[in-house]
Scaffold this active site. Sequence first.
Site, short mmCIF file in Angstrom:
data_model
loop_
_atom_site.label_atom_id
_atom_site.label_comp_id
_atom_site.label_asym_id
_atom_site.label_seq_id
_atom_site.Cartn_x
_atom_site.Cartn_y
_atom_site.Cartn_z
N ALA A 96 0.84 -1.20 0.00
CA ALA A 96 0.00 0.00 0.00
C ALA A 96 0.87 1.25 0.00
O ALA A 96 1.25 1.76 1.07
CB ALA A 96 -0.95 -0.03 1.20
N LEU A 97 1.17 1.74 -1.21
CA LEU A 97 2.02 2.93 -1.36
C LEU A 97 1.20 4.09 -1.93
O LEU A 97 1.22 5.20 -1.40
CB LEU A 97 3.19 2.58 -2.30
CG LEU A 97 4.19 3.70 -2.60
CD1 LEU A 97 5.00 4.06 -1.35
CD2 LEU A 97 5.17 3.29 -3.72
N THR A 98 0.47 3.83 -3.02
CA THR A 98 -0.21 4.89 -3.77
C THR A 98 -1.36 5.52 -2.98
O THR A 98 -2.07 4.84 -2.24
CB THR A 98 -0.74 4.30 -5.10
OG1 THR A 98 0.37 3.77 -5.80
CG2 THR A 98 -1.44 5.32 -5.94
N GLU A 99 -1.53 6.81 -3.19
CA GLU A 99 -2.63 7.55 -2.54
C GLU A 99 -3.33 8.42 -3.59
O GLU A 99 -2.75 8.71 -4.65
CB GLU A 99 -2.07 8.46 -1.44
CG GLU A 99 -1.36 7.68 -0.37
CD GLU A 99 -0.98 8.53 0.84
OE1 GLU A 99 -1.26 9.76 0.84
OE2 GLU A 99 -0.42 7.95 1.77
N PRO A 100 -4.52 8.91 -3.26
CA PRO A 100 -5.24 9.76 -4.22
C PRO A 100 -4.41 10.97 -4.66
O PRO A 100 -4.52 11.41 -5.79
CB PRO A 100 -6.49 10.19 -3.46
CG PRO A 100 -6.71 9.11 -2.44
CD PRO A 100 -5.35 8.59 -2.07
N ILE B 66 -4.91 -0.34 -4.59
CA ILE B 66 -4.05 -1.34 -3.94
C ILE B 66 -4.50 -2.75 -4.34
O ILE B 66 -5.56 -3.23 -3.88
CB ILE B 66 -4.07 -1.17 -2.39
CG1 ILE B 66 -3.76 0.29 -2.01
CG2 ILE B 66 -3.10 -2.16 -1.75
CD1 ILE B 66 -2.45 0.86 -2.55
N GLN C 102 2.14 -11.17 -47.65
CA GLN C 102 3.34 -10.51 -47.17
C GLN C 102 3.06 -9.54 -46.01
O GLN C 102 3.83 -9.45 -45.05
CB GLN C 102 4.01 -9.75 -48.32
CG GLN C 102 5.39 -9.23 -47.93
CD GLN C 102 6.04 -8.48 -49.07
OE1 GLN C 102 5.44 -7.55 -49.63
NE2 GLN C 102 7.22 -8.88 -49.44
N ILE D 278 -4.80 -8.91 -36.84
CA ILE D 278 -4.64 -10.11 -37.68
C ILE D 278 -5.89 -11.00 -37.60
O ILE D 278 -6.29 -11.63 -38.58
CB ILE D 278 -3.35 -10.86 -37.28
CG1 ILE D 278 -2.14 -10.06 -37.77
CG2 ILE D 278 -3.33 -12.29 -37.83
CD1 ILE D 278 -0.79 -10.57 -37.32
N GLU E 65 3.02 0.62 -11.10
CA GLU E 65 4.44 0.49 -10.70
C GLU E 65 5.33 1.53 -11.41
O GLU E 65 6.48 1.26 -11.71
CB GLU E 65 4.92 -0.94 -10.88
CG GLU E 65 4.08 -1.90 -10.03
CD GLU E 65 4.70 -3.22 -9.77
OE1 GLU E 65 5.93 -3.29 -9.67
OE2 GLU E 65 3.93 -4.20 -9.65
C1 LIG Z 1 10.53 8.74 -10.02
C2 LIG Z 1 11.03 8.51 -8.62
C3 LIG Z 1 12.16 7.50 -8.63
C4 LIG Z 1 11.57 9.86 -8.15
O1 LIG Z 1 11.92 9.85 -6.91
P1 LIG Z 1 12.69 11.11 -6.27
O2 LIG Z 1 13.24 12.01 -7.34
O3 LIG Z 1 11.82 11.71 -5.23
O4 LIG Z 1 13.81 10.37 -5.55
P2 LIG Z 1 15.35 10.26 -5.85
O5 LIG Z 1 15.93 11.59 -5.58
O6 LIG Z 1 15.61 9.58 -7.13
O7 LIG Z 1 15.74 9.28 -4.67
C5 LIG Z 1 15.48 9.59 -3.31
C6 LIG Z 1 16.31 8.67 -2.46
O8 LIG Z 1 15.90 7.33 -2.68
C7 LIG Z 1 16.99 6.56 -3.21
N1 LIG Z 1 16.50 5.68 -4.24
C8 LIG Z 1 15.75 6.04 -5.28
N2 LIG Z 1 15.50 4.96 -6.04
C9 LIG Z 1 16.12 3.93 -5.45
C10 LIG Z 1 16.27 2.56 -5.77
N3 LIG Z 1 15.68 2.07 -6.86
N4 LIG Z 1 16.97 1.78 -4.95
C11 LIG Z 1 17.55 2.27 -3.83
N5 LIG Z 1 17.45 3.58 -3.46
C12 LIG Z 1 16.77 4.38 -4.28
C13 LIG Z 1 17.95 7.59 -3.79
O9 LIG Z 1 19.27 7.11 -3.80
C14 LIG Z 1 17.79 8.75 -2.80
O10 LIG Z 1 18.53 8.45 -1.64
P3 LIG Z 1 19.17 9.59 -0.69
O11 LIG Z 1 18.03 10.21 0.02
O12 LIG Z 1 19.89 10.54 -1.60
O13 LIG Z 1 20.08 8.86 0.23
C15 LIG Z 1 9.94 7.95 -7.73
O14 LIG Z 1 9.12 8.98 -7.34
C16 LIG Z 1 9.15 6.86 -8.41
O15 LIG Z 1 9.63 5.75 -8.62
N6 LIG Z 1 7.89 7.15 -8.72
C17 LIG Z 1 6.94 6.16 -9.20
C18 LIG Z 1 6.23 5.58 -8.07
C19 LIG Z 1 5.59 4.28 -8.40
O16 LIG Z 1 6.13 3.48 -9.14
N7 LIG Z 1 4.45 4.04 -7.81
C20 LIG Z 1 3.79 2.82 -8.03
C21 LIG Z 1 3.23 2.31 -6.76
S1 LIG Z 1 2.88 0.63 -6.66
C22 LIG Z 1 1.78 0.25 -7.92
O17 LIG Z 1 1.57 0.96 -8.81
C23 LIG Z 1 1.06 -1.05 -7.97
C24 LIG Z 1 0.92 -1.62 -6.70
S2 LIG Z 1 -0.21 -2.80 -6.67
O18 LIG Z 1 -0.45 -3.51 -7.81
O19 LIG Z 1 -1.02 -2.76 -5.62
#
Ligand SMILES: CC(C)(COP(=O)(O)OP(=O)(O)OC[C@H]1O[C@@H](n2cnc3c(N)ncnc32)[C@H](O)[C@@H]1OP(=O)(O)O)[C@@H](O)C(=O)NCCC(=O)NCCSC(=O)CCS(=O)O
Length: 380
Positions: free
Chosen positions: A126-130, A159, A280, A338, A364
């Site tokens: 549970a990550l996403t919010e409105p 979620i 073709q 097709i 995601e």
């Molecule tokens: C696009 C984003 C990656 C942007 O994020 P930010 O610009 O806010 O963050 P960064 O500055 O890149 O990073 C901040 C911080 O985190 C570390 N970091 C970032 N990515 C990783 C990684 N992959 N592994 C490890 N660490 C990571 C980075 O080094 C920074 O660290 P420091 O603070 O400097 O130490 C992000 O906002 C993003 O991914 N957005 C998309 C969100 C998403 O995918 N949501 C989907 C939710 S789940 C879903 O959809 C389905 C669920 S279900 O089916 O129920």
Amino acid sequence: MTDLYHMLDEAERAFITQLERFAAEELSPHAHATDESGEFVHAQLRALAQTGMMGANLPEAWGGADISAQALLRAVGVIAGACGSTVSALTAHYLATDSILLGGDDVARARYLPDAATGDRLGAFALTEPFAGSDPADMRTKATKTADGWHLKGRKCFISNGGVADFLVVFAVTDPAAAHRGISAFVVDKDTPGLQPGRAEKTMGLRGGHVWELDFDCQLPESVLLGAEGSGFKTAMKVLDNGRLEVAAMCIGIASAALTAATEWSKTRIIGGEPLAAKQGIRWQLADMALDLRAAELIALEAARLRQDGTRFSMQSSMAKLHASEMAGRVTDGAIQIHGGYGFTRDFPLERYARDVRIMRIYEGSSEIQRNIIAAHLLA
Ligand SMILES: CC(C)(COP(=O)(O)OP(=O)(O)OC[C@H]1O[C@@H](n2cnc3c(N)ncnc32)[C@H](O)[C@@H]1OP(=O)(O)O)[C@@H](O)C(=O)NCCC(=O)NCCSC(=O)CCS(=O)O
């Protein structure tokens, strides 16, 4: 044709073979009815648990199948080719168990992972919010320290498994002044007072793998904090590296089923006294679809190799998801084309494939977010 999965060992090959049989006999026959009824895939997940697939992302120490990332890629693709709804619920469960594996300590791992690996307990992430989708750091759900634990309050949306999961990994702000470093993860059990699922959303595809809105106003014990306070955002991002590769696997599995259907149809459908495959235009279209699919598999395999080696693979995972999800849109659409008018009917699985893969360019992390991540890595 070359065996792209040549690196799999004998045990992994046997695992895939039994999955292929299971998918053909136990999942495919029900996929159409599941899509029509929109009934959650409880029965499919129960059956899938017998194959070891509920714990295929986990090491043996925590009850998992202990297979390589390349074998997992293939295994998820096999399930996807048979039933999109089932595989989506399965991979949402992996997001939850990966969160505990990567973000938790051995106490949390021992508490949740063995039962999750057998399929006795289902997870949700549970990550996403409105108001916090593409940028989870904007989340408003808060966890405030109390005398004996945490008060969790807020709303999550979209979620997968949310309304039926036995445990949910929930991300919340614990320090509003610290931006992404002020987000923590919690494991919340299903019957916690104050956890209130809304209705399952009515969706275009994956109709048997539901997504829910969830309201939280819960008093939680101290012990539900997952890992260190403030580590939640990084845990979520690491988990999504794995999750995006699994989305690529789902796209590859569904596109592969669509290409197989289109190839067979081209060979047997007679138009003007000859099979469609003699034309073709059809041959070139099939070739382009196969090429698109092959490229997606190779990109995903590179990401899986890095995942297996324990190297950070965020960029490769984003590339795998971006290419595979866009490829799956093109290939499933081409397969409908097709099949002509038949492809548009619900008597054939093509339109279901096209509806099921549509969300893969969104969840995601949308295609636009994947491009941002790839560009950020290129420019770093
Ligand atoms: C696009 C984003 C990656 C942007 O994020 P930010 O610009 O806010 O963050 P960064 O500055 O890149 O990073 C901040 C911080 O985190 C570390 N970091 C970032 N990515 C990783 C990684 N992959 N592994 C490890 N660490 C990571 C980075 O080094 C920074 O660290 P420091 O603070 O400097 O130490 C992000 O906002 C993003 O991914 N957005 C998309 C969100 C998403 O995918 N949501 C989907 C939710 S789940 C879903 O959809 C389905 C669920 S279900 O089916 O129920």
